[in-house]
Scaffold this active site. Sequence first.
Site: not given
Length: 1195
Positions: A427, A866
């Site tokens: 990420d 997420n």
Amino acid sequence: MGNGRKRRINFSKIYTFKCARRSSAEDDHSQSQIGGPGFSRVVYCNEPDSLDAGLRNYATNYVRTTKYTLANFLPKSLFEQFRRVANFYFLVTGILSFTPLAPYSAVSSIVPLIIVIGATMVKEGIEDWRRNQQDVEVNNRKVKVHEGGGKFKQTEWKKLKVGHIVKVEKDDFFPADLVLLSSSYEDAICYVETMNLDGETNLKLKQALEATSSLNDEEFKDFKAVIKCEDPNANLYSFVGSMELEGGQHPLSPQQLLLRDSKLRNTEYIYGAVIFTGHDTKVIQNSTDPPSKRSKIEKKMDKIVYLLFGVLFSMALAGSIYFGIKTKDDLDGGLKRWYLRPDDANIFFDPDRAPAAAIFHFLTALLLYSYLIPISLYVSIEIVKVLQSLFINRDVNMYYEDTDKPAHARTSNLNEELGQVDTILSDKTGTLTCNSMEFIKCSIAGTAYGHGITEVERAMAKRRGSPLIRNGKDVIETTHDDPQRSSVKGFNFDDVRIMKGNWMHEPHSDVIEKFLCLLAVCHTAIPDIDENTGKVTYEAESPDEAAFVIAAREIGFEFFKRTQTSVHVNEWDPVSGERVERSYKLLNVLEFNSSRKRMSVIVRNEEGRLLLLCKGADSVMFERLAENGREYEKETKEHVNEYADAGLRTLVLAYRELTEEEYQVFNENFIEAKNAVSANRQELIDEVIEEIEKDMILLGATAVEDKLQQGVPECIDKLAQAGIKIWVLTGDKMETAINIGYACSLLRQGMKQIIISLDAPEITAVEKTGDKNAIAEASRQSVLQQITEGKNQVASSSSEAFALILDGKSLAYALDDRIKKLFLDLAIGCASVICCRSSPKQKALVTRLVKEGIKKTTLAIGDGANDVGMLQEADIGIGISGVEGMQAVMSSDVAIAQFRFLERLLLVHGHWCYRRISSMICYFFYKNVTFGITIFLYEAHASFSGQTAYNDWFLSLYNVFFTSLPVIAMGVFDQDVSARLCLKFPLLYQEGVQNALFSWLRIIGWMMNGVSSAAIVYYFCVRSLNPQGFNKKGKIADHQILGATMYTCVVWVVNCQMALAISYFTLIQHIFIWGGIALWYLFLLAYGAMPPKISTTAYKVFVESLAPTPAFYVVTLYVVVSALLPYFVYKAIQMRFFPMYHGMIQWIRYEGQSEDPEYCDMVRQRSIRHTTVGFTARSLARTNPLQDRNQNTGR
């Protein structure tokens, strides 16, 4: 009001009570799903023991998280142990040892199995007992429960029932899932901390129904209500239900739901009705076990065990066939094996029943050769992995002092996988960056404000080699400790045109005023005023939102108070030039979500005007502007693109003025959608909001910087040198992601970029038609064409580095089953891969594609909710304990506080753990093959008659005592090179990626070493002791002397082999290796001193036969040296002429060249390819063209 109810409301983000009502005309429609499938729960509030409640038989509030109970521990734990094929095999052999087939006593066979299984069961029992202690503590917590007559009594959590009314006080946890009825605040709000659920520390605000908001202690004596709601489920963020109270129907939403294990904060007390208890609560429904992950080495180890089973069965079969043939020939051949008495034999040696004798011998051989299988292998590996995890957890070099967080290996199953990572999927926000936002620039009315310099701009200027001028000076080398930098966290804005009220003199001061007003009003932040200093701080749902409110405050629009229905701002008045306090009546909050990508508030200002204030992503905002609201669109778009190029996160701000009629229609539809009791309520709400968030007037855009974490470029450089490929999966704009890629050295100048997007004019033209099927097909074909062209580009150039960059829309089609193989092939050929605008699901799908496509170890790293799917999908999930909560950490296999710690975790601990576990398993099989083959050779010498070479207890204790501890010490302490050299020479990590230390060739090589050692031990012992006189009296060596001598040699050989294999000696290893040998002699003394009935063939064999005889010592020395010589010669030749990576570095250290910079650089450059990223590769590409080095780097 009674009970000290508070009148003053400091903070809130709530809708008004009006928004929680519904007209009776809507009741039938909105209640349509209640009572249907999935919505069948009925709760009788304040009547938990009523007949109707009793008939429903809901779960109690007693919670058990243990794996076992007292009743099922033994059978269930035994079942778990014997699911392992090796343990099951030893169970079968243990049972067979009680039959006449066994060549040894039953006790000697069962005891080692009991020790190994018992040790594992004790470990599991202790872990489960600890879980039980936690359960006892939780179940016995106390809460006040209404017992009738308006009186509340302290009751244990485990005694709660559905329907009970409870009173929870400040800083206490909620004991079950509750519907909020009222609180200490007049408007029945309360503040909840959900850290235990989602790891988020910001407070959530809940509000009761207006119908119950006035309830207090006394009024509960007559309170009766019926709640009908959804059945228990795991969704934390949705709740559908209704309350029947005094003949009225009142819809329930997540706004009234208080979840078990969340905590009451900033509220003196609340009253709630219990609706879900125990294992029906949402937090327990969510506590499913994470996906079971096993390392590739562990899976391969199972295959090796099966291989050894095959060898064992083959040996037993061959011996049994030979035995059957020989037995049949015994009478005809003139009693060659007269000592077996074939003329008067039982079935085991009866020539007339040779086939049956062969079958029985086969079973005997299976028992006898079982020592090929290491009984203590699994338990030893478990012990080693737990100890390795402790070293990871306690590594001070991976401790982050700022947040007081060390590394934490949440599972020990995957330690060795850390040393085999081929691809990292990362990420960006909060992982590569700090997720600590700073307001740095803005565009208002087409004018750019803010002179701050971002890290990305510095990196870009360095890349171009051009000066970066601000205010007449070059700022490339300006340090982060610039004295002019703002000391306010979240605010790094510098522009005198805006600050200190100067904005009032700007050409578009009216637009600037609206812009700053929007920042101060359009949010869900909660202000907190320090009573001593009067300073306002904010509790916001995201770092971005906090940065906006802080920026508004610093520029002169200070949000300082929020009530149930209003927001109060201390702002500049452009007319008077003074600071004034203004209030805005808060009518509706239209919250942000990932599909809308924007949030709005509808407020009424002091002049009575209705305003919709909106902020959101540029991809959704520009299309919602009115024709007369696009005055600054061109300039704002240019500024947004510039900000994205500088690595900044941008939001576009706009507003519109509403008429009373427009708002009335919207509000009625909004209330209807909000109060709909159905599973698609959110979709209904979004449809209504879509109708009001349009025809807006553009004000400008904001830009906040999310700085790179400390050490990220250096870490990426080291990982790249180690041969690890790095993919970035981010939700950011493509321009932002690309520039962050340059800043952290994932991209470099001269690297060709393959950009796959759907911004082509032909796609835009198709999109205008509105035909979804045509759009999908055109988009798919476009992505396919771009990927095919990219593959051709990569294939045509073997000396250039490529970067693949996709946006979210393209990625959706690239993951199509018909295209994903091509996409993966292209991505593998590129040096860097960046996927922009990725959704959480896309992140998980990309991770799965890489894992299944390359068949090598993948590692995912992220910090937010997420990223959970991505972490669970990867072979290894690394959670960063950052500012986005702890959901990623709770779903991870290893948790670290900063991305830079990944360097040490992989290159040091990963390499060590991989090497240790690999060497440990190889050695385990070596020592068992050595021992098992000596038994086989002796039995062959004894005509496969089932005679054992060793005493029963010699056989049993070989794996458990005399050879087990050194291999555990090796698995915990051995180091081929130091941590410093692991980091200095990242090339070493490739041993794990290529699986060089646990290849089938290496495994078979160690087994062949075992066969060689066994043959030397057996034949040298037999030839040395037979038929010569063993001692000075001329006595020859009998069976027990030969067996004891061979066993002594085996113990010496396998322990000395360990000493040769170890690279790094510690005191513990010395104690275990030489102590294991000494323990054998002590055992031989003690066991031989026991009565003959117990010691059998070992009775005084050492004292009377071995110790006094010089030949015993000479043979032992001669055999041990001879058995170790082949391995020593092989290692010497390999080390000198064909060294592995670790061997090269050991030579460098041995020859004192580890401090020679030029030599070290030369060695390190062996790991640099044209596809390598990082600043080291970048500098090499600049100073020494990679094309000229291809032939060297390819070696």
